[in-house]
Structures are given as structure tokens and as C-alpha cells.
Design a protein around this motif. Structure first.
Motif, PDB file in Angstrom:
ATOM      1  N   ARG A  14      10.099  18.378   1.159  1.00 36.05           N
ATOM      2  CA  ARG A  14      10.864  18.938   2.275  1.00 36.05           C
ATOM      3  C   ARG A  14      12.273  19.330   1.847  1.00 36.05           C
ATOM      4  O   ARG A  14      12.874  20.237   2.431  1.00 36.05           O
ATOM      5  CB  ARG A  14      10.939  17.936   3.432  1.00 36.05           C
ATOM      6  CG  ARG A  14       9.604  17.656   4.093  1.00 36.05           C
ATOM      7  CD  ARG A  14       9.801  17.156   5.518  1.00 36.05           C
ATOM      8  NE  ARG A  14      10.588  15.930   5.582  1.00 36.05           N
ATOM      9  CZ  ARG A  14      10.081  14.706   5.607  1.00 36.05           C
ATOM     10  NH1 ARG A  14       8.759  14.545   5.565  1.00 36.05           N
ATOM     11  NH2 ARG A  14      10.862  13.665   5.678  1.00 36.05           N
ATOM     12  N   TRP A  20       2.048   3.687  -0.858  1.00 38.20           N
ATOM     13  CA  TRP A  20       2.559   4.370   0.322  1.00 38.20           C
ATOM     14  C   TRP A  20       3.992   4.833   0.108  1.00 38.20           C
ATOM     15  O   TRP A  20       4.412   5.887   0.616  1.00 38.20           O
ATOM     16  CB  TRP A  20       2.460   3.477   1.564  1.00 38.20           C
ATOM     17  CG  TRP A  20       3.179   2.157   1.474  1.00 38.20           C
ATOM     18  CD1 TRP A  20       2.643   0.934   1.175  1.00 38.20           C
ATOM     19  CD2 TRP A  20       4.582   1.927   1.686  1.00 38.20           C
ATOM     20  NE1 TRP A  20       3.613  -0.035   1.174  1.00 38.20           N
ATOM     21  CE2 TRP A  20       4.814   0.543   1.493  1.00 38.20           C
ATOM     22  CE3 TRP A  20       5.663   2.746   2.025  1.00 38.20           C
ATOM     23  CZ2 TRP A  20       6.077  -0.033   1.613  1.00 38.20           C
ATOM     24  CZ3 TRP A  20       6.927   2.175   2.142  1.00 38.20           C
ATOM     25  CH2 TRP A  20       7.122   0.802   1.948  1.00 38.20           C
ATOM     26  N   TYR A  21       4.762   4.044  -0.647  1.00 32.79           N
ATOM     27  CA  TYR A  21       6.151   4.413  -0.948  1.00 32.79           C
ATOM     28  C   TYR A  21       6.183   5.677  -1.811  1.00 32.79           C
ATOM     29  O   TYR A  21       6.973   6.593  -1.555  1.00 32.79           O
ATOM     30  CB  TYR A  21       6.836   3.253  -1.670  1.00 32.79           C
ATOM     31  CG  TYR A  21       8.276   3.517  -2.067  1.00 32.79           C
ATOM     32  CD1 TYR A  21       9.316   3.257  -1.189  1.00 32.79           C
ATOM     33  CD2 TYR A  21       8.589   4.004  -3.334  1.00 32.79           C
ATOM     34  CE1 TYR A  21      10.636   3.480  -1.553  1.00 32.79           C
ATOM     35  CE2 TYR A  21       9.909   4.234  -3.703  1.00 32.79           C
ATOM     36  CZ  TYR A  21      10.922   3.976  -2.806  1.00 32.79           C
ATOM     37  OH  TYR A  21      12.229   4.206  -3.171  1.00 32.79           O
ATOM     38  N   LYS A  77      17.061   8.807   0.478  1.00 36.48           N
ATOM     39  CA  LYS A  77      16.725   8.904   1.900  1.00 36.48           C
ATOM     40  C   LYS A  77      15.863   7.729   2.326  1.00 36.48           C
ATOM     41  O   LYS A  77      16.124   7.076   3.350  1.00 36.48           O
ATOM     42  CB  LYS A  77      16.000  10.218   2.169  1.00 36.48           C
ATOM     43  CG  LYS A  77      15.455  10.376   3.585  1.00 36.48           C
ATOM     44  CD  LYS A  77      16.571  10.475   4.616  1.00 36.48           C
ATOM     45  CE  LYS A  77      15.997  10.775   5.992  1.00 36.48           C
ATOM     46  NZ  LYS A  77      17.073  10.861   7.022  1.00 36.48           N
ATOM     47  N   ARG A  78      14.827   7.469   1.570  1.00 34.85           N
ATOM     48  CA  ARG A  78      13.866   6.428   1.937  1.00 34.85           C
ATOM     49  C   ARG A  78      14.493   5.041   1.893  1.00 34.85           C
ATOM     50  O   ARG A  78      14.178   4.181   2.728  1.00 34.85           O
ATOM     51  CB  ARG A  78      12.664   6.477   0.993  1.00 34.85           C
ATOM     52  CG  ARG A  78      11.586   5.441   1.288  1.00 34.85           C
ATOM     53  CD  ARG A  78      11.004   5.636   2.681  1.00 34.85           C
ATOM     54  NE  ARG A  78      10.082   4.577   3.066  1.00 34.85           N
ATOM     55  CZ  ARG A  78      10.451   3.359   3.458  1.00 34.85           C
ATOM     56  NH1 ARG A  78      11.730   3.019   3.488  1.00 34.85           N
ATOM     57  NH2 ARG A  78       9.537   2.481   3.817  1.00 34.85           N
ATOM     58  N   ALA A 127      15.150  12.014  -2.363  1.00 32.50           N
ATOM     59  CA  ALA A 127      14.112  11.428  -1.512  1.00 32.50           C
ATOM     60  C   ALA A 127      14.142   9.905  -1.580  1.00 32.50           C
ATOM     61  O   ALA A 127      13.937   9.227  -0.565  1.00 32.50           O
ATOM     62  CB  ALA A 127      12.743  11.950  -1.928  1.00 32.50           C
ATOM     63  N   ASP A 179       3.941   8.040  -1.937  1.00 34.15           N
ATOM     64  CA  ASP A 179       3.550   9.181  -1.109  1.00 34.15           C
ATOM     65  C   ASP A 179       4.705   9.632  -0.210  1.00 34.15           C
ATOM     66  O   ASP A 179       4.941  10.838  -0.041  1.00 34.15           O
ATOM     67  CB  ASP A 179       2.333   8.813  -0.250  1.00 34.15           C
ATOM     68  CG  ASP A 179       1.077   8.594  -1.083  1.00 34.15           C
ATOM     69  OD1 ASP A 179       1.031   9.077  -2.224  1.00 34.15           O
ATOM     70  OD2 ASP A 179       0.151   7.916  -0.579  1.00 34.15           O
ATOM     71  N   GLN A 180       5.430   8.674   0.357  1.00 31.71           N
ATOM     72  CA  GLN A 180       6.529   9.034   1.247  1.00 31.71           C
ATOM     73  C   GLN A 180       7.660   9.723   0.495  1.00 31.71           C
ATOM     74  O   GLN A 180       8.220  10.726   0.966  1.00 31.71           O
ATOM     75  CB  GLN A 180       7.063   7.785   1.959  1.00 31.71           C
ATOM     76  CG  GLN A 180       6.127   7.237   3.021  1.00 31.71           C
ATOM     77  CD  GLN A 180       6.744   6.068   3.775  1.00 31.71           C
ATOM     78  OE1 GLN A 180       7.923   5.759   3.625  1.00 31.71           O
ATOM     79  NE2 GLN A 180       5.939   5.412   4.609  1.00 31.71           N
ATOM     80  N   VAL A 181       7.990   9.209  -0.677  1.00 33.85           N
ATOM     81  CA  VAL A 181       9.058   9.812  -1.475  1.00 33.85           C
ATOM     82  C   VAL A 181       8.695  11.240  -1.878  1.00 33.85           C
ATOM     83  O   VAL A 181       9.516  12.165  -1.781  1.00 33.85           O
ATOM     84  CB  VAL A 181       9.359   8.950  -2.722  1.00 33.85           C
ATOM     85  CG1 VAL A 181      10.211   9.711  -3.735  1.00 33.85           C
ATOM     86  CG2 VAL A 181      10.061   7.664  -2.305  1.00 33.85           C
ATOM     87  N   GLU A 199       6.689  13.288  -0.368  1.00 38.74           N
ATOM     88  CA  GLU A 199       6.699  14.155   0.804  1.00 38.74           C
ATOM     89  C   GLU A 199       8.130  14.549   1.177  1.00 38.74           C
ATOM     90  O   GLU A 199       8.419  15.707   1.505  1.00 38.74           O
ATOM     91  CB  GLU A 199       6.018  13.465   1.984  1.00 38.74           C
ATOM     92  CG  GLU A 199       6.008  14.277   3.269  1.00 38.74           C
ATOM     93  CD  GLU A 199       5.376  15.652   3.108  1.00 38.74           C
ATOM     94  OE1 GLU A 199       5.841  16.600   3.774  1.00 38.74           O
ATOM     95  OE2 GLU A 199       4.430  15.786   2.291  1.00 38.74           O
ATOM     96  N   ILE A 200       9.043  13.591   1.141  1.00 37.94           N
ATOM     97  CA  ILE A 200      10.446  13.905   1.434  1.00 37.94           C
ATOM     98  C   ILE A 200      10.990  14.881   0.389  1.00 37.94           C
ATOM     99  O   ILE A 200      11.711  15.833   0.715  1.00 37.94           O
ATOM    100  CB  ILE A 200      11.294  12.618   1.458  1.00 37.94           C
ATOM    101  CG1 ILE A 200      10.834  11.704   2.598  1.00 37.94           C
ATOM    102  CG2 ILE A 200      12.779  12.949   1.601  1.00 37.94           C
ATOM    103  CD1 ILE A 200      11.431  10.304   2.529  1.00 37.94           C
TER     104      ILE A 200
END
Length: 380
Positions: free
Chosen positions: A215, A204-205, A109-110, A106, A207-209, A211-212
Motif C-alpha cells: 500500500r 500473520w505478522y 507502522k505495524r 511497514a 503477511d501484514q507487513v 500488505e502494508i
């Protein structure tokens, strides 16, 4: 009564089925009895056995653990989105260092879409912030240069993932290994939010990591690697060479998840030597309490010959040196140990020791003459 061989543990390791000349009893049966009875005879009080972790806990089952151990818990999204060579590196170094492969992926990806981004700093140079490579390390954090010869004087996360002797910030294998080490250093696999926040200081970073990462996992969850999860049967106990070692490992592994506390000998917290002292005591064996006492106590073992129940020592901590190690862990399988590391290092867990640069050596307390005598006295 026929005296046992000098190294009692060697008899156990040959299968424990050889019988004593007197009474026809097996050494394995005696080992089991010692594990239950000797704590009373040697120490004058009953030491309660702590049960080994259950395979079923919190909804995680043996199949989940097996998938996590082999890296097969990969979602269709991950298989489609992650280049095959990158996916193998995420899984390889996730297992090696003991962090979640999907969290590594993740971040990849980010940061750069697994190295596919054409932005500055991905394949050459740096971006506006001074970061470089597929995992976007700051050059200063990597070690001051984008390509560094790996050695004991490297001050940073520069890593040699491809075995060429150099840490290249643009090489995917080197960069992913470095990222795994950075996550582990800062709280992974337990405190992922802290570890990811240190990687890039923005909520926010984080949270995004996360979430990825969800998935990318086949079950949509972010779980502990099996070696760090008390809910998983990692087969350490089942593969122990004999009942004495099995009893020692059962106690030590049952302490996973408890905090480090300097001077702690349980039941709620332990320090590095305290958990080992109590694990041996649980098997009815008395060894020194501190790391400084445990180091000269056991018989030295050549690197590569260590076995479950052996101790691995490190030149770490105040007042320590190469000949005076200050940190210790217990080997549970080749390359893996259980350790209570430090207050800020997270709870007691199974970790890797092969990537540690400051290993002093290995010892085998079970072959110390005092330990052999304790077993002999318990049999008479």
C-alpha cells in the motif's frame, strides 16, 4: 613501438583518446580489442562474454528503477499516513543499507504507528515482551542497554543514525537504521519473508507487513532496490572510467542473482574471490584466484580514493585477521560493491560497504606491474 606509460590504466582514465606514436591507434580502441581478443591469446581458449542485465525484465522498466533509486515511488497513502521525518528516514536508510524503504515503513507502522503509539515501551520503558522504541527492538537484541556508545565491541543492532555517537533505542533515526541492518542481515532485500519472520516470528505478522508495504508503494509492488535488481540499469557500467573497467564490471554485474558456492568460479555459482578472478579474466587479465592471494597483489588505495574495479577486503571468515583478510568485494561505485558473500547471505548482489565495521583496506589490481605487463605484451 612506443612503450605505454607505467600505469596503463591512467591513460585509459584520461579518456582513452591519446594515440600511440606507432600506427595512430587509440588506447580506448586497443582496450576494446583486448577485452575481446586477449582471453584467447593469454589463456588459449575463448571466454564467452556474459551480456549485461537488460533494463526491461519482468515488467520493470527504467522509470520504475529510477523511482526506486530516488525514493519517489511513494503512494498517496504513504504520504498521508507516514510522518514526513519518518518517511525521510525510511527512504534514507533503505537506500543506505540496500533494503526496501516501504518494508521498513511497514514494520514501523505495524509496530508503533511510526512512533505515534502511546503504549508502554514506545517512548520509554519496555512493553510486556521487553521491546522498546519506535521499531520495537528487544533490548537484548539491541545490545543489552537502551542507549549504547557505538564502537567495535557493540554486540547487537544498536546503530547511530543521527551521528551523535550513540545508539538510542528510542531515537527514530537510530532505530530505523538498526531495523534496516537487521532485515539485511536476515535475508532482505531478496528473501523478505524470512527477514520479516526473524523480526517477529509469526506468519500473520509477515503477511501484514507485506500488505502494508504494498500500500505504501506507488505501483503497489514490493521490488528489489535497483542496486540489487539485475533488471535495473544502475549506471555502474556506463560510468566506468575506461573500457577495461567496463568489461570487468559487465561480467561481474551480469552474475547478480546467482548463488554463492565455496570455490566457485562459475558459470552457475561463485565464491567471493571467484567472481572477481573471472571478471578480470573476462577482460583478458590474470590475477590470483583466492582472497588471500588477491590482497597483496593489488596496489593499495587510500579509503575514499577507491574507484570502480578496485577491491575492498574484510576481516571475515575462518583463519583471517586484520593483515590476512578472508573476504573480498569489487567496488562498482563509491560506497557500493558487488559481492558473493556466503551460502546463507542470499545471491550475488550489489551491497554497501561503508557500514561494514571490519574493512581491512582497498587495492587496485589494474596497477599491479604484472597486469601492466600483460597489457603491454598483448599490444606487441
Amino acid at each position: 613501438m612506443t612503450a605505454p606509460p607505467r600505469s596503463t590504466v591512467e591513460v585509459f582514465r584520461r579518456g582513452g583518446l591519446r594515440r600511440l606514436a606507432s600506427g595512430g591507434r587509440s588506447w580506448r580502441a586497443i582496450a576494446v580489442a583486448l577485452a575481446l581478443i586477449v582471453p584467447m591469446t593469454l589463456f588459449g581458449s575463448i571466454i564467452l562474454m556474459t551480456p549485461s542485465p537488460s533494463v526491461l525484465l519482468g515488467g520493470r522498466n527504467a522509470e520504475d528503477c529510477a523511482e526506486a533509486a530516488t525514493g519517489t515511488d511513494v503512494s498517496a497513502t504513504a504520504q498521508t499516513d507516514i510522518p514526513r521525518d519518518y518517511l525521510e528516514l525510511y527512504k534514507k536508510f533503505g537506500r543506505q543499507i540496500g533494503v526496501q524503504w516501504n518494508v521498513l515503513a511497514a514494520i514501523g507502522k505495524r509496530e508503533t504507528d511510526h512512533g505515534r503509539s502511546s503504549l508502554p515501551g514506545v517512548s520509554s520503558g519496555t512493553n510486556y515482551a521487553g521491546a522498546a522504541g519506535p521499531m520495537q527492538f528487544l533490548v537484548s537484541t539491541w545490545g543489552g542497554k537502551t542507549r549504547i556508545k557505538i564502537g567495535p565491541d557493540v554486540n547487537g543492532y544498536a546503530s547511530d543514525g543521527d551521528g551523535d555517537g550513540y545508539g538510542d533505542i528510542y531515537d527514530p533515526a537510530d532505530a530505523i537504521l538498526g531495523a534496516a541492518r537487521m532485515l539485511k542481515r536476515n535475508g532482505a532485500p531478496d528473501d523478505l519473508k524470512r527477514a520479516i519472520f526473524v523480526y517477529n516470528r509469526a506468519t500473520w505478522y509477515v503477511d501484514q507487513v507485506l500488505e502494508i508495504a504494498r500500500r505504501y508503494a506507488a505501483n503497489g509492488q514490493i521490488q528489489l532496490p535497483p542496486e540489487a535488481d539485475p533488471a535495473c540499469d544502475s549506471s555502474y557500467v556506463a560510468s566506468a572510467p575506461d573500457d577495461v573497467v567496463r568489461t570487468i564490471l559487465e561480467y561481474a554485474l551480469a552474475q547478480r542473482g546467482k548463488p554463492y558456492r565455496w570455490g566457485g568460479t562459475g558459470p552457475d555459482a561463485f565464491d567471493c574471490s571467484g567472481i572477481i578472478y573471472m571478471a578480470y579474466r573476462n577482460a583478458g587479465l590474470s590475477i590470483p584466484r583466492t582472497t588471500f592471494g588477491q590482497w597483496p597483489f593489488g596496489v593499495r588505495v587510500q579509503p575514499g580514493s577507491e574507484q570502480p574495479g578496485d577491491l575492498v577486503f574484510f576481516n571475515a571468515g575462518p583463519g583471517t585477521s586484520k593483515d590476512h583478510p578472508g573476504h573480498v568485494g569489487m567496488v562498482v561505485s563509491p560506497g557500493k560493491m558487488i559481492e558473493a558473500r556466503c551460502t546463507l547471505c542470499g545471491p550475488i548482489k550489489v551491497t554497501t560497504y561503508g557500514d561494514r565495521p571490519n574493512i581491512v583496506g582497498f587495492t587496485r589490481p589494474l596497477e599491479n606491474e604484472d597486469v601492466v605487463e600483460q597489457l603491454k605484451r598483448a599490444l606487441t
